[in-house]
Scaffold this motif. Structure first.
Motif, PDB file in Angstrom:
ATOM      1  N   GLN A   1       0.925  -1.178  -0.022  1.00  0.00           N
ATOM      2  CA  GLN A   1      -0.091   0.012  -0.039  1.00  0.00           C
ATOM      3  C   GLN A   1       0.935   1.044   0.144  1.00  0.00           C
ATOM      4  OE1 GLN A   1      -2.466  -0.387   3.521  1.00  0.00           O
ATOM      5  NE2 GLN A   1      -3.435  -2.255   2.706  1.00  0.00           N
ATOM      6  N   PRO A   2       1.465   1.698  -1.215  1.00  0.00           N
ATOM      7  CA  PRO A   2       2.368   2.694  -1.189  1.00  0.00           C
ATOM      8  C   PRO A   2       1.645   3.967  -1.083  1.00  0.00           C
ATOM      9  CG  PRO A   2       2.137   1.846  -3.218  1.00  0.00           C
ATOM     10  CD  PRO A   2       1.398   0.823  -2.272  1.00  0.00           C
ATOM     11  N   GLY A   3       2.388   5.048  -0.441  1.00  0.00           N
ATOM     12  CA  GLY A   3       1.523   6.313  -0.192  1.00  0.00           C
ATOM     13  C   GLY A   3       2.496   7.248   0.762  1.00  0.00           C
ATOM     14  N   MET A   4       1.624   8.188   1.348  1.00  0.00           N
ATOM     15  CA  MET A   4       2.352   9.167   2.339  1.00  0.00           C
ATOM     16  C   MET A   4       1.682   8.743   3.737  1.00  0.00           C
ATOM     17  SD  MET A   4       2.840  13.458   2.518  1.00  0.00           S
ATOM     18  CE  MET A   4       1.201  13.575   2.935  1.00  0.00           C
ATOM     19  N   TYR A   5       2.419   8.656   4.798  1.00  0.00           N
ATOM     20  CA  TYR A   5       2.242   7.998   5.966  1.00  0.00           C
ATOM     21  C   TYR A   5       2.488   9.293   7.103  1.00  0.00           C
ATOM     22  CZ  TYR A   5       0.511   3.726   3.960  1.00  0.00           C
ATOM     23  OH  TYR A   5       0.045   2.948   3.012  1.00  0.00           O
ATOM     24  N   ARG A   6       1.811   9.006   7.981  1.00  0.00           N
ATOM     25  CA  ARG A   6       2.134   9.974   9.334  1.00  0.00           C
ATOM     26  C   ARG A   6       2.811   9.242  10.343  1.00  0.00           C
ATOM     27  NH1 ARG A   6       0.086  11.847  14.298  1.00  0.00           N
ATOM     28  NH2 ARG A   6       0.562  13.892  14.812  1.00  0.00           N
ATOM     29  N   PHE A   7       3.861   9.776  11.076  1.00  0.00           N
ATOM     30  CA  PHE A   7       4.841   8.690  11.958  1.00  0.00           C
ATOM     31  C   PHE A   7       4.700   9.710  13.058  1.00  0.00           C
ATOM     32  CE2 PHE A   7       5.522   6.924   7.785  1.00  0.00           C
ATOM     33  CZ  PHE A   7       5.201   5.786   8.036  1.00  0.00           C
ATOM     34  N   ASP A   8       5.321   9.162  14.059  1.00  0.00           N
ATOM     35  CA  ASP A   8       5.553   9.803  15.581  1.00  0.00           C
ATOM     36  C   ASP A   8       7.185   9.855  15.636  1.00  0.00           C
ATOM     37  OD1 ASP A   8       3.347  10.075  16.488  1.00  0.00           O
ATOM     38  OD2 ASP A   8       3.107   8.209  17.398  1.00  0.00           O
ATOM     39  N   ALA A   9       7.604  10.731  16.147  1.00  0.00           N
ATOM     40  CA  ALA A   9       9.186  11.057  16.254  1.00  0.00           C
ATOM     41  C   ALA A   9       9.794   9.898  16.571  1.00  0.00           C
ATOM     42  CB  ALA A   9       9.620  12.253  16.907  1.00  0.00           C
ATOM     43  N   GLY A  10      10.894   9.267  16.278  1.00  0.00           N
ATOM     44  CA  GLY A  10      11.868   8.244  16.655  1.00  0.00           C
ATOM     45  C   GLY A  10      11.307   7.085  16.055  1.00  0.00           C
ATOM     46  N   MET A  11      10.355   6.847  15.173  1.00  0.00           N
ATOM     47  CA  MET A  11       9.907   5.516  14.362  1.00  0.00           C
ATOM     48  C   MET A  11      11.051   5.195  13.229  1.00  0.00           C
ATOM     49  SD  MET A  11       5.861   5.755  14.448  1.00  0.00           S
ATOM     50  CE  MET A  11       5.510   4.129  14.287  1.00  0.00           C
ATOM     51  N   ARG A  12      10.888   4.055  12.972  1.00  0.00           N
ATOM     52  CA  ARG A  12      12.092   3.372  11.768  1.00  0.00           C
ATOM     53  C   ARG A  12      11.451   3.033  10.656  1.00  0.00           C
ATOM     54  NH1 ARG A  12      16.954   3.665  15.155  1.00  0.00           N
ATOM     55  NH2 ARG A  12      16.268   4.205  17.372  1.00  0.00           N
ATOM     56  N   VAL A  13      12.469   2.821   9.968  1.00  0.00           N
ATOM     57  CA  VAL A  13      12.087   2.391   8.425  1.00  0.00           C
ATOM     58  C   VAL A  13      11.061   0.918   8.571  1.00  0.00           C
ATOM     59  CG1 VAL A  13      13.054   1.251   6.422  1.00  0.00           C
ATOM     60  CG2 VAL A  13      14.290   3.290   7.437  1.00  0.00           C
ATOM     61  N   ALA A  14      11.390   0.128   9.416  1.00  0.00           N
ATOM     62  CA  ALA A  14      10.685  -0.925   9.604  1.00  0.00           C
ATOM     63  C   ALA A  14       9.126  -0.635   9.876  1.00  0.00           C
ATOM     64  CB  ALA A  14      11.215  -1.825  10.621  1.00  0.00           C
ATOM     65  N   ASP A  15       9.136   0.116  10.546  1.00  0.00           N
ATOM     66  CA  ASP A  15       7.822   1.013  10.971  1.00  0.00           C
ATOM     67  C   ASP A  15       6.885   1.585   9.797  1.00  0.00           C
ATOM     68  OD1 ASP A  15       8.094   0.255  13.714  1.00  0.00           O
ATOM     69  OD2 ASP A  15       9.286   2.036  14.017  1.00  0.00           O
ATOM     70  N   ALA A  16       7.468   2.104   9.001  1.00  0.00           N
ATOM     71  CA  ALA A  16       7.151   2.677   7.754  1.00  0.00           C
ATOM     72  C   ALA A  16       6.592   1.518   6.811  1.00  0.00           C
ATOM     73  CB  ALA A  16       8.256   3.543   7.055  1.00  0.00           C
ATOM     74  N   ILE A  17       7.497   0.692   6.687  1.00  0.00           N
ATOM     75  CA  ILE A  17       7.004  -0.564   5.668  1.00  0.00           C
ATOM     76  C   ILE A  17       6.068  -1.238   6.009  1.00  0.00           C
ATOM     77  CG2 ILE A  17       8.026  -2.768   4.684  1.00  0.00           C
ATOM     78  CD1 ILE A  17      10.818  -1.613   4.510  1.00  0.00           C
ATOM     79  N   THR A  18       6.147  -1.487   7.596  1.00  0.00           N
ATOM     80  CA  THR A  18       4.624  -2.231   8.133  1.00  0.00           C
ATOM     81  C   THR A  18       3.371  -1.451   7.866  1.00  0.00           C
ATOM     82  OG1 THR A  18       6.187  -3.006   9.802  1.00  0.00           O
ATOM     83  CG2 THR A  18       3.809  -3.212  10.266  1.00  0.00           C
ATOM     84  N   LYS A  19       3.512  -0.124   8.250  1.00  0.00           N
ATOM     85  CA  LYS A  19       2.420   0.810   8.001  1.00  0.00           C
ATOM     86  C   LYS A  19       2.069   0.718   6.562  1.00  0.00           C
ATOM     87  CE  LYS A  19       0.516   4.926  10.124  1.00  0.00           C
ATOM     88  NZ  LYS A  19       0.746   6.247  10.990  1.00  0.00           N
ATOM     89  N   ALA A  20       2.923   0.693   5.733  1.00  0.00           N
ATOM     90  CA  ALA A  20       2.435   0.706   4.126  1.00  0.00           C
ATOM     91  C   ALA A  20       1.794  -1.049   3.683  1.00  0.00           C
ATOM     92  CB  ALA A  20       3.572   1.079   3.279  1.00  0.00           C
ATOM     93  N   GLY A  21       1.628  -1.708   4.702  1.00  0.00           N
ATOM     94  CA  GLY A  21       1.035  -2.859   4.397  1.00  0.00           C
ATOM     95  C   GLY A  21       1.959  -4.093   4.241  1.00  0.00           C
ATOM     96  N   GLY A  22       3.310  -3.876   4.380  1.00  0.00           N
ATOM     97  CA  GLY A  22       4.123  -4.702   4.324  1.00  0.00           C
ATOM     98  C   GLY A  22       4.755  -4.915   2.896  1.00  0.00           C
ATOM     99  N   THR A  23       5.929  -5.881   2.642  1.00  0.00           N
ATOM    100  CA  THR A  23       6.429  -5.859   1.198  1.00  0.00           C
ATOM    101  C   THR A  23       5.852  -6.767   0.377  1.00  0.00           C
ATOM    102  OG1 THR A  23       8.054  -7.651   2.091  1.00  0.00           O
ATOM    103  CG2 THR A  23       8.794  -5.390   2.165  1.00  0.00           C
ATOM    104  N   LEU A  24       6.003  -6.639  -0.830  1.00  0.00           N
ATOM    105  CA  LEU A  24       5.551  -7.640  -2.034  1.00  0.00           C
ATOM    106  C   LEU A  24       6.661  -8.656  -2.214  1.00  0.00           C
ATOM    107  CD1 LEU A  24       4.377  -5.218  -4.662  1.00  0.00           C
ATOM    108  CD2 LEU A  24       2.995  -6.490  -2.923  1.00  0.00           C
ATOM    109  N   PRO A  25       6.193  -9.848  -2.695  1.00  0.00           N
ATOM    110  CA  PRO A  25       7.237 -10.926  -2.761  1.00  0.00           C
ATOM    111  C   PRO A  25       8.662 -10.470  -3.444  1.00  0.00           C
ATOM    112  CG  PRO A  25       5.499 -11.717  -3.329  1.00  0.00           C
ATOM    113  CD  PRO A  25       5.013 -10.170  -3.221  1.00  0.00           C
ATOM    114  N   GLU A  26       8.449  -9.634  -4.385  1.00  0.00           N
ATOM    115  CA  GLU A  26       9.925  -9.232  -5.324  1.00  0.00           C
ATOM    116  C   GLU A  26      10.607  -8.209  -4.561  1.00  0.00           C
ATOM    117  OE1 GLU A  26      10.918 -10.616  -8.124  1.00  0.00           O
ATOM    118  OE2 GLU A  26       9.239 -11.834  -7.808  1.00  0.00           O
ATOM    119  N   ALA A  27      10.277  -7.654  -3.222  1.00  0.00           N
ATOM    120  CA  ALA A  27      11.031  -6.756  -2.412  1.00  0.00           C
ATOM    121  C   ALA A  27      12.422  -7.355  -1.711  1.00  0.00           C
ATOM    122  CB  ALA A  27      10.084  -6.112  -1.272  1.00  0.00           C
ATOM    123  N   ASP A  28      13.544  -6.701  -2.061  1.00  0.00           N
ATOM    124  CA  ASP A  28      14.774  -6.943  -1.520  1.00  0.00           C
ATOM    125  C   ASP A  28      15.127  -6.109  -0.203  1.00  0.00           C
ATOM    126  OD1 ASP A  28      17.129  -7.768  -1.135  1.00  0.00           O
ATOM    127  OD2 ASP A  28      17.932  -6.911  -2.926  1.00  0.00           O
TER     128      ASP A  28
END
Length: 236
Positions: free
Chosen positions: A92-119
């Protein structure tokens, strides 16, 4: 005659006299007591009305009264939210709002996770997010690069390392696996610190690589991984 009367009524006379004496004594006592009461003040003195201090429980009562806690105000303003654009190989690509101190892993999770072809081998999932940045999850078989406005989430180096050569276009080319350092090896797609150390250990044990195909002997580097890096490695 009088003597006879006295002898006959003496007991009665003495008994009557005794009763009269006792009665008069009682009457005089009551009269004196009534006069004494009339002389007392009609109102109780003020000092007699005041309650006596209870010295036994005085210390306990003072200790039971809690001291007023100092009032502190939190003058620190709350941290501003972060807005990050998450795209690439996410559900689910798009712009998301996060709290300070969150990580790249949190951003990917909020976007619904990765597709099978993600590296995810090329991504630093522990990197903190920054406001106004973009996170692009790369596809397997491609090299993640950093563009203006994109957060640097890849372990790839943007410049040319001492153990690599450049082609005419100035892009990263091949890396000499017989001379490259661990840091230089991690610039290869899918090669992290653990695989880079394994390459250095194999090189030390065998005295160097004779062919690039020998990389398949290292644990974690299979055919698919080798296909991704074979065009970027050399042995001399």
């Amino acid at each position: 005659m009088l003597l006879d009367l006295w002898e006959r009524y003496r007991r009665y006379v003495l008994f009557a006299g005794a009763i009269l004496f006792v009665g008069s004594s009682v009457w005089l006592y009551q009269a004196d007591r009534g006069n004494g009461r009339s002389e007392l003040p009609l109102e109780t003195p003020a000092f007699a009305k005041a309650p006596l201090p209870n010295t036994k429980n005085a210390g306990k009562e003072e200790a039971a009264i809690p001291a007023e806690a100092p009032i502190t105000k939190n003058t620190e303003p709350p941290a501003a939210p972060l807005y990050v654009d998450v795209k690439g190989q996410v559900k689910q690509p798009g712009m998301y709002r996060f709290d300070a101190g969150m990580r790249v892993a949190d951003a990917i999770t909020k976007a619904g996770g990765t597709l099978p072809e993600a590296d995810l081998e090329q991504i630093n999932l522990a990197q903190p997010l920054s406001d106004g940045s973009a996170i692009v999850v790369p596809t397997k078989g491609t090299i993640a690069t950093t563009v203006p406005g994109q957060q640097a989430i890849s372990t790839l180096a943007s410049g040319v390392s001492p153990g690599s050569s450049s082609n005419q276009g100035g892009m990263e080319s091949s890396i000499n696996v017989n001379t490259a350092s661990a840091e230089e090896l991690t610039t290869l797609p899918g090669i992290g610190q653990a695989r880079a150390r394994a390459i250095l250990q194999y090189r030390a044990d065998k005295g160097g690589f004779r062919t690039v195909d020998e990389l398949k002997e290292i644990e974690g580097i299979g055919d698919k991984m080798f296909e991704r890096i074979k065009d970027r490695i050399r042995i001399r």
